[in-house]
Enzyme design. Structure first.
Site, PDB file in Angstrom:
ATOM      1  N   GLY A 254      32.335  30.908  34.996  1.00 57.14           N
ATOM      2  CA  GLY A 254      32.075  30.495  36.385  1.00 57.14           C
ATOM      3  C   GLY A 254      32.214  31.664  37.355  1.00 57.14           C
TER       4      GLY A 254
ATOM      5  CD  GLU B  46      18.373  31.778  25.732  1.00 58.66           C
ATOM      6  OE1 GLU B  46      17.305  31.135  25.628  1.00 58.66           O
ATOM      7  OE2 GLU B  46      18.952  32.320  24.773  1.00 58.66           O
TER       8      GLU B  46
ATOM      9  CB  VAL C 128      22.745  29.560  20.941  1.00 64.01           C
ATOM     10  CG1 VAL C 128      22.739  30.314  19.616  1.00 64.01           C
ATOM     11  CG2 VAL C 128      22.974  28.077  20.711  1.00 64.01           C
TER      12      VAL C 128
ATOM     13  N   GLY D 267      24.939  33.764  24.038  1.00 62.97           N
ATOM     14  CA  GLY D 267      25.185  34.333  25.366  1.00 62.97           C
ATOM     15  C   GLY D 267      23.932  34.957  25.950  1.00 62.97           C
TER      16      GLY D 267
ATOM     17  CD  GLU E 289      34.092  28.911  23.145  1.00 64.10           C
ATOM     18  OE1 GLU E 289      33.284  29.840  23.347  1.00 64.10           O
ATOM     19  OE2 GLU E 289      34.086  27.846  23.778  1.00 64.10           O
TER      20      GLU E 289
ATOM     21  CG  ASP F 206      31.464  29.406  19.470  1.00 67.72           C
ATOM     22  OD1 ASP F 206      30.913  30.524  19.385  1.00 67.72           O
ATOM     23  OD2 ASP F 206      31.277  28.612  20.413  1.00 67.72           O
TER      24      ASP F 206
ATOM     25  CE  LYS G  37      28.010  30.328  20.424  1.00 65.06           C
ATOM     26  NZ  LYS G  37      28.734  31.626  20.401  1.00 65.06           N
TER      27      LYS G  37
HETATM   28  N1  LIG Z   1      33.308  33.131  27.504  1.00 64.16           N
HETATM   29  C1  LIG Z   1      32.090  33.412  27.040  1.00 64.16           C
HETATM   30  O1  LIG Z   1      31.733  34.573  26.766  1.00 64.16           O
HETATM   31  C2  LIG Z   1      31.111  32.285  26.830  1.00 64.16           C
HETATM   32  C3  LIG Z   1      31.476  30.969  27.078  1.00 64.16           C
HETATM   33  N2  LIG Z   1      30.542  29.970  26.891  1.00 64.16           N
HETATM   34  C4  LIG Z   1      30.894  28.593  27.211  1.00 64.16           C
HETATM   35  O2  LIG Z   1      31.041  28.492  28.635  1.00 64.16           O
HETATM   36  C5  LIG Z   1      32.011  27.496  28.955  1.00 64.16           C
HETATM   37  C6  LIG Z   1      33.074  28.099  29.857  1.00 64.16           C
HETATM   38  O3  LIG Z   1      33.683  29.154  29.155  1.00 64.16           O
HETATM   39  P1  LIG Z   1      34.812  30.035  29.874  1.00 64.16           P
HETATM   40  O4  LIG Z   1      34.472  30.229  31.296  1.00 64.16           O
HETATM   41  O5  LIG Z   1      35.018  31.217  28.998  1.00 64.16           O
HETATM   42  O6  LIG Z   1      36.092  29.051  29.772  1.00 64.16           O
HETATM   43  P2  LIG Z   1      37.412  29.096  30.665  1.00 64.16           P
HETATM   44  O7  LIG Z   1      38.460  28.369  29.917  1.00 64.16           O
HETATM   45  O8  LIG Z   1      37.643  30.484  31.151  1.00 64.16           O
HETATM   46  O9  LIG Z   1      37.000  28.231  31.971  1.00 64.16           O
HETATM   47  C7  LIG Z   1      36.793  26.850  31.884  1.00 64.16           C
HETATM   48  C8  LIG Z   1      36.758  26.313  33.298  1.00 64.16           C
HETATM   49  O10 LIG Z   1      36.501  24.923  33.275  1.00 64.16           O
HETATM   50  C9  LIG Z   1      37.411  24.309  34.165  1.00 64.16           C
HETATM   51  N3  LIG Z   1      37.561  22.896  33.875  1.00 64.16           N
HETATM   52  C10 LIG Z   1      38.225  22.294  32.878  1.00 64.16           C
HETATM   53  N4  LIG Z   1      38.087  20.951  32.994  1.00 64.16           N
HETATM   54  C11 LIG Z   1      37.321  20.731  34.100  1.00 64.16           C
HETATM   55  C12 LIG Z   1      36.824  19.584  34.787  1.00 64.16           C
HETATM   56  N5  LIG Z   1      37.086  18.345  34.339  1.00 64.16           N
HETATM   57  N6  LIG Z   1      36.073  19.756  35.893  1.00 64.16           N
HETATM   58  C13 LIG Z   1      35.782  20.993  36.350  1.00 64.16           C
HETATM   59  N7  LIG Z   1      36.229  22.125  35.764  1.00 64.16           N
HETATM   60  C14 LIG Z   1      36.985  21.976  34.659  1.00 64.16           C
HETATM   61  C15 LIG Z   1      38.695  25.094  34.022  1.00 64.16           C
HETATM   62  O11 LIG Z   1      39.536  24.764  35.127  1.00 64.16           O
HETATM   63  P3  LIG Z   1      40.917  25.549  35.389  1.00 64.16           P
HETATM   64  O12 LIG Z   1      40.516  26.912  35.849  1.00 64.16           O
HETATM   65  O13 LIG Z   1      41.551  24.731  36.480  1.00 64.16           O
HETATM   66  O14 LIG Z   1      41.642  25.529  34.087  1.00 64.16           O
HETATM   67  C16 LIG Z   1      38.097  26.503  34.045  1.00 64.16           C
HETATM   68  O15 LIG Z   1      37.856  26.905  35.363  1.00 64.16           O
HETATM   69  C17 LIG Z   1      32.560  26.992  27.618  1.00 64.16           C
HETATM   70  O16 LIG Z   1      31.913  25.785  27.278  1.00 64.16           O
HETATM   71  C18 LIG Z   1      32.187  28.109  26.629  1.00 64.16           C
HETATM   72  O17 LIG Z   1      31.980  27.609  25.317  1.00 64.16           O
HETATM   73  C19 LIG Z   1      29.256  30.216  26.458  1.00 64.16           C
HETATM   74  C20 LIG Z   1      28.864  31.511  26.211  1.00 64.16           C
HETATM   75  C21 LIG Z   1      29.759  32.630  26.368  1.00 64.16           C
HETATM   76  N1  LIG Z   2      33.568  32.342  22.303  1.00 68.10           N
HETATM   77  C1  LIG Z   2      32.134  32.502  22.163  1.00 68.10           C
HETATM   78  C2  LIG Z   2      31.508  32.587  23.533  1.00 68.10           C
HETATM   79  C3  LIG Z   2      30.040  32.502  23.486  1.00 68.10           C
HETATM   80  O1  LIG Z   2      29.471  31.500  23.050  1.00 68.10           O
HETATM   81  C4  LIG Z   2      31.835  33.799  21.370  1.00 68.10           C
HETATM   82  O2  LIG Z   2      32.771  34.558  21.131  1.00 68.10           O
HETATM   83  O3  LIG Z   2      30.668  33.996  21.002  1.00 68.10           O
HETATM   84 NA    NA Z   3      21.319  33.018  24.497  1.00 70.88          NA
END
Ligand SMILES: NC(=O)C1=CN([C@@H]2O[C@H](COP(=O)(O)OP(=O)(O)OC[C@H]3O[C@@H](n4cnc5c(N)ncnc54)[C@H](OP(=O)(O)O)[C@@H]3O)[C@@H](O)[C@H]2O)C=CC1
Ligand SMILES: N[C@@H](CC=O)C(=O)O
Ligand code: NA
Length: 341
Positions: free
Chosen positions: A12, A147, A150, A152, A208, A219, A223
């Site tokens: 985010g 996109e 899977v 990234g 994750e 994971d 994917k």
């Molecule tokens: N990290 C990576 O490189 C990649 C991640 N992803 C996917 O992206 C998604 C996010 O990953 P990432 O940002 O690393 O995870 P994080 O754990 O860093 O962030 C998750 C966020 O979701 C929030 N959250 C949890 N529950 C809720 C809810 N009910 N409503 C709103 N927000 C909520 C958390 O809140 P709070 O901050 O309050 O805990 C946090 O801000 C995951 O599904 C992951 O699989 C996909 C590709 C790459």
């Molecule tokens: N935790 C995952 C994030 C992307 O999907 C990874 O390491 O590939």
């Molecule tokens: Na991709």
């Protein structure tokens, strides 16, 4: 275009940074991309004129919750923001839950029912109920793009659906998890122990929320289910995947493999209706031998024959790249349709 970010963790904040840094480029080439709401697990911030994204990141990093955003913050829950805030697109980036798909499944379905397009990186609902989501988006006449879910930043889903359109994809084999590839690379190249390499991966924001999903192979399993269902026309679930992770791999095992001209990689494979995830010996000179957080996918197709793609499979900015490309696709589609009317 008005955007709601649901989830404000590594990804985010990465999306917020990219939308801020690219704001002039986007305005010049497309239009105004405005984040009108951001939510996390304890609240939200809403501003129909667009939130200050740098301030939002600072509030999140200094106080732990977006609800502390001055004057615009509240305890309003994500589901209520999705229902009540006027926006075009919801970006769903909460943690991937591979058992229930929640809270993302409800967020996505509720977005569709409120005529909001969805872009997501979340693998949970995609791996558990892909067909239901696609049908619901169609029923409500909205777009659903994923996109980032899977590989990234590595182009794979839209590549298959758009650039390789017309091809039958016969098999896919590759490295689809950046965290485990980072760990294996650190153990192999620097002799780092498993736990230290995993700790570094967490600090990089690539693991994750529950890193066992990465290291146990779940994971990658999610994917290959997403790929099987979204670009190979199969109907699979995570229960159909034979899964083994990398927790038993040691620097010594990697050293021995290297001596014999191999390395060890966590490979996900879909071939002849079989889905498998396991550590495999890969020849040192194979195109699959990519390092660090890189992912790689080898397609076998009927027309284009073999196609190999490589890219950063994880990371906040890298993943935001894939999310941005889906947002731009939605923006251009909305505006093209409006011009035709
Ligand atoms: N990290 C990576 O490189 C990649 C991640 N992803 C996917 O992206 C998604 C996010 O990953 P990432 O940002 O690393 O995870 P994080 O754990 O860093 O962030 C998750 C966020 O979701 C929030 N959250 C949890 N529950 C809720 C809810 N009910 N409503 C709103 N927000 C909520 C958390 O809140 P709070 O901050 O309050 O805990 C946090 O801000 C995951 O599904 C992951 O699989 C996909 C590709 C790459
Ligand atoms: N935790 C995952 C994030 C992307 O999907 C990874 O390491 O590939
Ligand atoms: Na991709």
């Amino acid at each position: 275009m008005k955007i709601i970010l649901v989830g404000f963790g590594a990804i985010g904040k990465g999306v917020a940074k990219v939308l801020h840094e690219k704001r002039d480029y986007l305005k010049k080439n497309y239009g105004d991309f405005k984040v009108v709401a951001i939510t996390d697990s304890s609240g939200s911030a809403i501003d129909e004129n667009g939130l200050d994204l740098i301030k939002a990141i600072e509030v999140k990093e200094t106080t732990g919750s977006i609800k502390n955003y001055p004057e615009k913050g509240s305890k309003m829950k994500s589901i209520d923001v999705i229902r009540e805030v006027k926006a075009d697109v919801v970006v769903e980036i909460t943690p991937s839950n591979l058992e229930t798909g929640e809270p993302a499944k409800t967020h996505i379905l509720e977005s569709f029912r409120n005529k909001k397009h969805v872009v997501t990186a979340n693998k949970g609902p995609l791996a558990l109920c892909y067909k239901e989501l696609v049908e619901e988006a169609k029923k409500h006449g909205v777009m659903f793009r994923h996109e980032a879910s899977v590989g990234g930043a590595m182009p794979i889903i839209n590549l298959a659906k758009e650039t390789l359109a017309g091809n039958e994809i016969l098999s896919i084999r590759g490295i689809l998890n950046g965290t485990t590839n980072y760990i294996l690379t650190k153990m192999e190249k620097e002799g780092l122990d498993f736990e230290t390499a995993l700790k570094e991966a967490k600090e990089l924001g690539i693991a994750e929320t529950d890193p066992t999903q990465d290291i146990e192979g779940l994971d990658t399993a999610a994917k290959i289910v997403i790929l099987a269902n979204s670009i190979m026309g199969l109907e699979k679930t995570i229960k159909d995947v034979k899964v083994k992770g990398i927790t038993k791999i040691t620097p010594e095992a990697l050293f021995l493999a290297n001596k014999r001209g191999y390395t060890i990689k966590l490979i996900g494979q879909i071939k002849e209706n079989h889905l498998i995830v396991e550590p495999m010996l890969v020849p040192i000179d194979s195109p699959l031998n990519v390092k660090g957080t890189l992912n790689v996918a080898m397609f076998e197709t009927d027309l284009a024959r073999e196609v190999v793609v490589v890219g950063r499979g994880a990371g906040p900015i890298e993943t935001a790249s894939a999310i941005l490309s889906d947002l731009i696709h939605i923006y251009t589609t909305i505006n093209t349709k409006q011009k035709i009317k």
